[in-house]
Write a protein that holds these residues in place. Structure first.
Motif, PDB file in Angstrom:
ATOM      1  N   SER A  49      -9.587  10.383  -4.273  1.00 44.99           N
ATOM      2  CA  SER A  49     -10.758   9.987  -3.498  1.00 44.99           C
ATOM      3  C   SER A  49     -10.320   9.313  -2.198  1.00 44.99           C
ATOM      4  N   THR A  50     -11.230   9.292  -1.236  1.00 42.39           N
ATOM      5  CA  THR A  50     -10.922   8.607   0.026  1.00 42.39           C
ATOM      6  C   THR A  50     -10.778   7.103  -0.216  1.00 42.39           C
ATOM      7  N   ARG A  51     -11.506   6.565  -1.184  1.00 42.19           N
ATOM      8  CA  ARG A  51     -11.408   5.134  -1.502  1.00 42.19           C
ATOM      9  C   ARG A  51     -10.006   4.791  -2.005  1.00 42.19           C
ATOM     10  N   LEU A  52      -9.462   5.613  -2.919  1.00 44.07           N
ATOM     11  CA  LEU A  52      -8.112   5.381  -3.423  1.00 44.07           C
ATOM     12  C   LEU A  52      -7.095   5.541  -2.300  1.00 44.07           C
ATOM     13  N   LEU A  53      -7.290   6.517  -1.428  1.00 41.77           N
ATOM     14  CA  LEU A  53      -6.399   6.708  -0.283  1.00 41.77           C
ATOM     15  C   LEU A  53      -6.399   5.466   0.604  1.00 41.77           C
ATOM     16  N   ASP A  54      -7.583   4.915   0.885  1.00 37.28           N
ATOM     17  CA  ASP A  54      -7.686   3.691   1.689  1.00 37.28           C
ATOM     18  C   ASP A  54      -6.966   2.530   1.010  1.00 37.28           C
ATOM     19  N   ASP A  55      -7.126   2.404  -0.301  1.00 31.39           N
ATOM     20  CA  ASP A  55      -6.461   1.333  -1.044  1.00 31.39           C
ATOM     21  C   ASP A  55      -4.941   1.481  -0.969  1.00 31.39           C
ATOM     22  N   LEU A  56      -4.440   2.712  -1.118  1.00 28.93           N
ATOM     23  CA  LEU A  56      -2.992   2.959  -1.044  1.00 28.93           C
ATOM     24  C   LEU A  56      -2.459   2.669   0.355  1.00 28.93           C
ATOM     25  N   ALA A  57      -3.232   3.006   1.373  1.00 32.45           N
ATOM     26  CA  ALA A  57      -2.811   2.752   2.745  1.00 32.45           C
ATOM     27  C   ALA A  57      -2.819   1.257   3.052  1.00 32.45           C
ATOM     28  N   LYS A  63       1.798   5.595   4.357  1.00 34.22           N
ATOM     29  CA  LYS A  63       1.752   5.233   5.775  1.00 34.22           C
ATOM     30  C   LYS A  63       0.498   5.796   6.422  1.00 34.22           C
ATOM     31  N   ARG A  64      -0.144   4.955   7.246  1.00 29.60           N
ATOM     32  CA  ARG A  64      -1.348   5.361   7.959  1.00 29.60           C
ATOM     33  C   ARG A  64      -1.114   5.149   9.450  1.00 29.60           C
ATOM     34  N   LEU A  65      -1.483   6.131  10.253  1.00 23.25           N
ATOM     35  CA  LEU A  65      -1.420   6.016  11.700  1.00 23.25           C
ATOM     36  C   LEU A  65      -2.831   5.804  12.211  1.00 23.25           C
ATOM     37  N   LYS A  66      -2.981   4.959  13.202  1.00 24.63           N
ATOM     38  CA  LYS A  66      -4.299   4.735  13.770  1.00 24.63           C
ATOM     39  C   LYS A  66      -4.343   5.353  15.167  1.00 24.63           C
ATOM     40  N   CYS A  67      -5.379   6.116  15.408  1.00 21.01           N
ATOM     41  CA  CYS A  67      -5.631   6.714  16.708  1.00 21.01           C
ATOM     42  C   CYS A  67      -7.020   6.245  17.110  1.00 21.01           C
ATOM     43  N   GLY A  68      -7.072   5.126  17.812  1.00 21.26           N
ATOM     44  CA  GLY A  68      -8.356   4.483  18.065  1.00 21.26           C
ATOM     45  C   GLY A  68      -8.890   3.938  16.754  1.00 21.26           C
ATOM     46  N   ARG A  69     -10.086   4.351  16.389  1.00 17.15           N
ATOM     47  CA  ARG A  69     -10.666   3.927  15.111  1.00 17.15           C
ATOM     48  C   ARG A  69     -10.379   4.910  13.985  1.00 17.15           C
ATOM     49  N   LYS A  70      -9.766   6.025  14.329  1.00 14.05           N
ATOM     50  CA  LYS A  70      -9.527   7.075  13.343  1.00 14.05           C
ATOM     51  C   LYS A  70      -8.177   6.874  12.653  1.00 14.05           C
ATOM     52  N   SER A  71      -8.166   7.025  11.344  1.00 12.03           N
ATOM     53  CA  SER A  71      -6.925   6.964  10.574  1.00 12.03           C
ATOM     54  C   SER A  71      -6.372   8.371  10.409  1.00 12.03           C
ATOM     55  N   LEU A  72      -5.072   8.505  10.620  1.00  9.49           N
ATOM     56  CA  LEU A  72      -4.397   9.784  10.429  1.00  9.49           C
ATOM     57  C   LEU A  72      -3.248   9.595   9.454  1.00  9.49           C
ATOM     58  N   PHE A  73      -2.998  10.613   8.665  1.00  6.27           N
ATOM     59  CA  PHE A  73      -1.932  10.588   7.674  1.00  6.27           C
ATOM     60  C   PHE A  73      -1.048  11.809   7.902  1.00  6.27           C
ATOM     61  N   GLU A  80       6.122  12.661   0.804  1.00  5.76           N
ATOM     62  CA  GLU A  80       7.049  11.634   0.312  1.00  5.76           C
ATOM     63  C   GLU A  80       6.388  10.804  -0.792  1.00  5.76           C
ATOM     64  N   TYR A  81       5.122  10.485  -0.621  1.00  6.06           N
ATOM     65  CA  TYR A  81       4.385   9.743  -1.649  1.00  6.06           C
ATOM     66  C   TYR A  81       4.349  10.540  -2.956  1.00  6.06           C
ATOM     67  N   LEU A  82       4.081  11.837  -2.858  1.00  2.60           N
ATOM     68  CA  LEU A  82       4.054  12.680  -4.052  1.00  2.60           C
ATOM     69  C   LEU A  82       5.429  12.744  -4.713  1.00  2.60           C
ATOM     70  N   GLU A  83       6.489  12.779  -3.921  1.00  5.87           N
ATOM     71  CA  GLU A  83       7.855  12.784  -4.473  1.00  5.87           C
ATOM     72  C   GLU A  83       8.134  11.482  -5.225  1.00  5.87           C
TER      73      GLU A  83
END
Length: 90
Positions: A49-57, A63-73, A80-83
């Motif tokens: 879920s996007t909620r779990l992704l936000d919690d992990l980030a 790792k999360r990259l921010k481009c203005g207000r937008k989060s990019l992965f 690497e996370y899956l590994e």
């Protein structure tokens, strides 16, 4: 030959889902797998879920990259996370 891509196909590609080429097309006409995903695309790529992704980030697990207000992965960071998960299970 021009590839006719429907809106549903575009949505699946953005979400990171696999896409089978129609007969008679070549790989050159297919959209490549993106190097970075937005929140929804990254969550779909990981099948979470996007909620779990936000919690992990937020925890720094992914790792999360921010481009203005937008989060990019980046796809490489998600892989690497899956590994790391696969190593923990074994």
């Amino acid at each position: 030959m021009e590839l006719n891509v429907t809106n549903e196909t575009k949505r699946q590609i953005r979400a990171g889902n696999t896409y089978t080429l129609p007969a008679g097309t070549t790989n050159r006409s297919a959209a490549p797998m993106p190097g970075a995903f937005d929140r929804r695309g990254a969550a779909a790529y990981l099948s979470i879920s996007t909620r779990l992704l936000d919690d992990l980030a937020t925890a720094g697990t992914i790792k999360r990259l921010k481009c203005g207000r937008k989060s990019l992965f980046r796809r490489i960071d998600l892989d690497e996370y899956l590994e790391r998960l696969a190593k923990e299970v074994v």
